[in-house]
Scaffold this active site. Structure first.
Site, PDB file in Angstrom:
ATOM      1  N   TRP A  30       0.886  -1.145  -0.026  1.00 54.76           N
ATOM      2  CA  TRP A  30      -0.112   0.061  -0.129  1.00 54.76           C
ATOM      3  C   TRP A  30       0.760   1.143   0.181  1.00 54.76           C
ATOM      4  O   TRP A  30       1.974   1.206   0.695  1.00 54.76           O
ATOM      5  CB  TRP A  30      -0.965  -0.005   1.407  1.00 54.76           C
ATOM      6  CG  TRP A  30      -2.099   0.887   1.159  1.00 54.76           C
ATOM      7  CD1 TRP A  30      -2.363   2.067   1.675  1.00 54.76           C
ATOM      8  CD2 TRP A  30      -3.117   0.742   0.368  1.00 54.76           C
ATOM      9  NE1 TRP A  30      -3.542   2.824   1.250  1.00 54.76           N
ATOM     10  CE2 TRP A  30      -4.080   1.826   0.476  1.00 54.76           C
ATOM     11  CE3 TRP A  30      -3.625  -0.371  -0.671  1.00 54.76           C
ATOM     12  CZ2 TRP A  30      -5.301   1.852  -0.216  1.00 54.76           C
ATOM     13  CZ3 TRP A  30      -4.939  -0.251  -1.332  1.00 54.76           C
ATOM     14  CH2 TRP A  30      -5.822   0.792  -1.235  1.00 54.76           C
ATOM     15  N   MET A 201      -1.729  10.606   4.506  1.00 59.48           N
ATOM     16  CA  MET A 201      -0.214  10.181   4.492  1.00 59.48           C
ATOM     17  C   MET A 201      -0.297   8.709   3.826  1.00 59.48           C
ATOM     18  O   MET A 201      -1.479   8.038   3.847  1.00 59.48           O
ATOM     19  CB  MET A 201       0.311  10.423   5.692  1.00 59.48           C
ATOM     20  CG  MET A 201      -0.085   9.365   6.720  1.00 59.48           C
ATOM     21  SD  MET A 201      -0.076   7.757   7.059  1.00 59.48           S
ATOM     22  CE  MET A 201       1.574   7.929   7.651  1.00 59.48           C
ATOM     23  N   GLY A 203       0.147   5.815   4.802  1.00 59.61           N
ATOM     24  CA  GLY A 203      -0.354   4.636   5.281  1.00 59.61           C
ATOM     25  C   GLY A 203      -1.572   4.511   5.264  1.00 59.61           C
ATOM     26  O   GLY A 203      -2.401   3.623   5.381  1.00 59.61           O
ATOM     27  N   LYS A 204      -2.540   5.573   4.933  1.00 56.21           N
ATOM     28  CA  LYS A 204      -3.909   5.823   5.201  1.00 56.21           C
ATOM     29  C   LYS A 204      -4.631   5.212   3.936  1.00 56.21           C
ATOM     30  O   LYS A 204      -4.037   4.728   2.982  1.00 56.21           O
ATOM     31  CB  LYS A 204      -4.300   7.176   5.418  1.00 56.21           C
ATOM     32  CG  LYS A 204      -3.522   7.996   6.621  1.00 56.21           C
ATOM     33  CD  LYS A 204      -4.202   7.360   7.886  1.00 56.21           C
ATOM     34  CE  LYS A 204      -3.203   7.892   9.062  1.00 56.21           C
ATOM     35  NZ  LYS A 204      -3.375   9.164   9.611  1.00 56.21           N
ATOM     36  N   SER A 205      -5.866   4.866   4.101  1.00 47.93           N
ATOM     37  CA  SER A 205      -6.682   4.467   3.098  1.00 47.93           C
ATOM     38  C   SER A 205      -6.648   4.869   1.670  1.00 47.93           C
ATOM     39  O   SER A 205      -6.701   4.280   0.663  1.00 47.93           O
ATOM     40  CB  SER A 205      -8.104   4.175   3.498  1.00 47.93           C
ATOM     41  OG  SER A 205      -8.520   3.105   4.541  1.00 47.93           O
TER      42      SER A 205
END
Ligand SMILES: *Cc1c(COP(=O)(O)O)cnc(C)c1O
Length: 450
Positions: A30, A201, A203-205
């Site tokens: 991701w 950012m 790491g977010k969805s």
């Protein structure tokens, strides 16, 4: 079958075979980078538009349109978007802002910058979101707003919260950084509050690198946020009371988003809907496999409520130690980890216990910053909360794998890891000495998943 020496059934932690053998790390990759992302970013680079605003404005328009909100304003990160939203809402010196204690610090720490006082409320153990029943008695004549965090993908109880806000004439700021695309009773989160802010950012969805965005339908909120940190866009300011101050950022902040981020974000916006469907399918499959397993409960909205977790950022389950004869969460997590799956004990640590919110004098007022802007007679003790759920939740929840792809055979292996540990939990009781291990953290990065 369970005799010693049977390495298939023996827990990997105790020398048996691992449950997860497929070693598919790509299922967690991701964000997913395509040629289109590379093209979009290269184009901006080659045109020398990194510091421009045209791509960013297009990103704001498209995101606001897809969410059904009037105004979108992009930021270089989510922390700044929340600060801008707070200023936009008129939060200032002497105001109180109610927020959940269990969240990432950037939901509310910015209140200090504006001279406001955070007030912490407890969370609901079933959702890890702010508990509406613990809000109303914290409201005073100084309370200006409630920050609602849709924590770890779970929509907060918006019916109850909106009712409280209406009754006491408070502003609602939704921090949607964990819950892009989630629905509450069919309505997308980020459409309830007087303002809503999302971190974007990596790491977010919905990941654009470093970035954040503010949404509102209120022209005044939008223009105040512009005035505060977007000085090259002050030509957009129309309100009479703000116009005289245009030209310089009144907060002394520069909040502009990098256009490599907004260009990347435009591609992400187009792909997100499809990715979310895949994630939702994968995560619900994992939860279904473990739904009736002793000791653990998936945290997800009840079926048939049209409430969803959207992108499932930072997914958690509840841990019920009593169903496993008191086995500690840390020992349990260790065993699941040894099987090759992911089980990170805890979540965010309670903010209300950190010295930043009890003793620290950040700016040299000669008293804790928490009360620095209030009447001299106010004592810090009045603001020290006891929040039983927040103080114990790190022993009662854990983070599970966040699957980005629906690959049943891989997901089944991870579910098998959990089932195997639960089936053999008694073999872990003998050496459960690390019961009081410190778990949770102030960042979700500690999990290594994003
Ligand atoms: C990530 C996050 C933020 C801040 O966003 P950044 O983009 O990291 O500055 C705010 N609130 C919550 C709940 C977050 O998880």
């Amino acid at each position: 079958m369970d005799q010693d020496g049977d390495t298939k059934n023996k827990l990997a932690l105790l020398g048996g075979e691992k449950s997860v053998k497929l070693d598919d790390t790509d299922i967690f990759t991701w964000p997913i980078i395509t040629d289109r992302h590379e093209q979009a970013v290269l184009e901006v680079m080659r045109a020398g538009q990194m510091s421009g605003i045209e791509v960013t404005k297009e990103f704001e328009r498209k995101y606001a349109h897809s969410l059904g909100r009037e105004y979108g304003l992009a930021y270089h990160n989510g922390t700044a978007a929340i600060l801008g939203a707070m200023y936009g809402l008129g939060i200032g010196v002497g105001d109180e802002v109610v927020a959940p204690s269990i969240t990432y610090w950037a939901s509310v720490a910015q209140a200090y910058t504006l001279g406001a006082t955070p007030v912490f409320a407890d969370v609901d153990p079933d959702t890890i979101c702010i508990d509406p029943k613990d809000v109303e008695h914290r409201i005073t004549s100084r309370t200006k707003a409630i920050v609602v965090v849709h924590y770890a993908g779970m929509p907060a109880d918006m019916d109850a919260i909106m009712k409280i806000a209406a009754k006491h004439n408070l502003k609602i700021l939704e921090d949607c950084s964990h819950a892009h695309g989630a629905l509450y009773k069919g309505k997308e989160i980020g459409t309830f509050g007087d303002a809503a802010a999302f971190s974007l950012m990596t790491g977010k969805s919905l990941a654009v690198g470093e970035g954040g965005i503010l949404f509102t339908d209120d022209r005044k909120v939008y223009e105040r946020a512009l005035l505060f940190g977007h000085y090259i866009r002050h030509d957009e300011i129309t309100l009479k009371e703000l116009k005289p101050f245009a030209g310089l950022p009144c907060g002394g902040f520069k909040h502009r988003m990098h256009q490599l981020s907004s260009a990347f974000g435009l591609v992400q916006l187009e792909l997100f809907g499809r990715q979310m469907v895949e994630i939702d399918k994968a995560m619900n499959y994992f939860c279904d496999l473990l739904d009736d397993t002793a000791g653990i409960r998936p945290i997800r909205p009840p079926k048939d409520t049209n409430t969803t977790k959207g992108g499932w950022y930072y997914p958690h389950f509840k841990y019920i130690s009593e169903e496993l004869e008191g086995l500690s969460l840390s020992r349990f997590s260790e065993a699941v980890g040894a099987e090759g799956s992911i089980c990170n004990p805890g979540c965010n640590k309670p903010l209300h216990l950190h010295p930043l919110f009890t003793t620290m004098d950040v700016y040299g007022h000669g008293r804790p910053t928490r009360i620095a802007y209030l009447d001299e007679s106010v004592k810090i003790e009045q603001y020290i909360e006891k929040l039983p759920v927040a103080e114990s939740i790190n022993r009662c929840v854990f983070e599970v794998p966040w699957f980005k792809q629906y690959r049943p055979e891989v997901i089944e292996e991870h579910a098998r890891a959990y089932k195997k540990v639960i089936k053999n939990y008694r073999t872990l009781l003998a050496d459960d000495s690390n019961k009081n291990a410190d778990v949770g953290g102030y960042s979700s990065f500690f999990s290594g998943q994003g």
